[in-house]
Design a protein around this motif. Structure first.
Motif, PDB file in Angstrom:
ATOM      1  N   SER A  61       7.397  -6.535  -8.304  1.00  0.00           N
ATOM      2  CA  SER A  61       6.235  -5.747  -8.742  1.00  0.00           C
ATOM      3  C   SER A  61       4.972  -6.194  -8.028  1.00  0.00           C
ATOM      4  N   LYS A  62       4.811  -7.502  -7.857  1.00  0.00           N
ATOM      5  CA  LYS A  62       3.636  -8.009  -7.153  1.00  0.00           C
ATOM      6  C   LYS A  62       3.643  -7.568  -5.688  1.00  0.00           C
ATOM      7  N   ASN A  65       2.688  -3.854  -5.578  1.00  0.00           N
ATOM      8  CA  ASN A  65       1.256  -3.676  -5.838  1.00  0.00           C
ATOM      9  C   ASN A  65       0.407  -4.123  -4.656  1.00  0.00           C
ATOM     10  N   THR A  69      -2.013  -1.611  -2.454  1.00  0.00           N
ATOM     11  CA  THR A  69      -3.420  -1.968  -2.276  1.00  0.00           C
ATOM     12  C   THR A  69      -3.805  -1.950  -0.798  1.00  0.00           C
TER      13      THR A  69
END
Length: 80
Positions: A61-62, A65, A69
């Motif tokens: 998930s990181k 993300n 970004t």
């Protein structure tokens, strides 16, 4: 579960892909398989292993993300 992402910017001559997938090996270890590079190439490959499935999911998930970004767009899943 595999997530495919792409970033295209013709002004910068940029056409990149990034693929992230949750994996599990024969011994029950959970990990993240990722492949990235310029579209049309094999790119680079990396595998990271974690003690639990939850740790692997959090790391995935990181990564997703962070890429969103930076301008990557998530490709919709392929359906026949």
């Amino acid at each position: 579960m595999q997530i495919d992402m792409k970033r295209v910017d013709p002004e910068l001559n940029m056409d990149r892909f990034y693929c992230v997938e949750l994996t599990k090996d024969l011994f029950g270890d959970h990990g993240i398989h990722r492949q990235w590079g310029r579209s049309g190439s094999w790119g680079r490959i990396r595998n990271d292993w974690f003690d639990t499935k939850q740790e692997a999911q959090r790391a995935m998930s990181k990564l997703i993300n962070d890429k969103v970004t930076r301008g990557y767009a998530i490709n919709p899943p392929f359906s026949e």
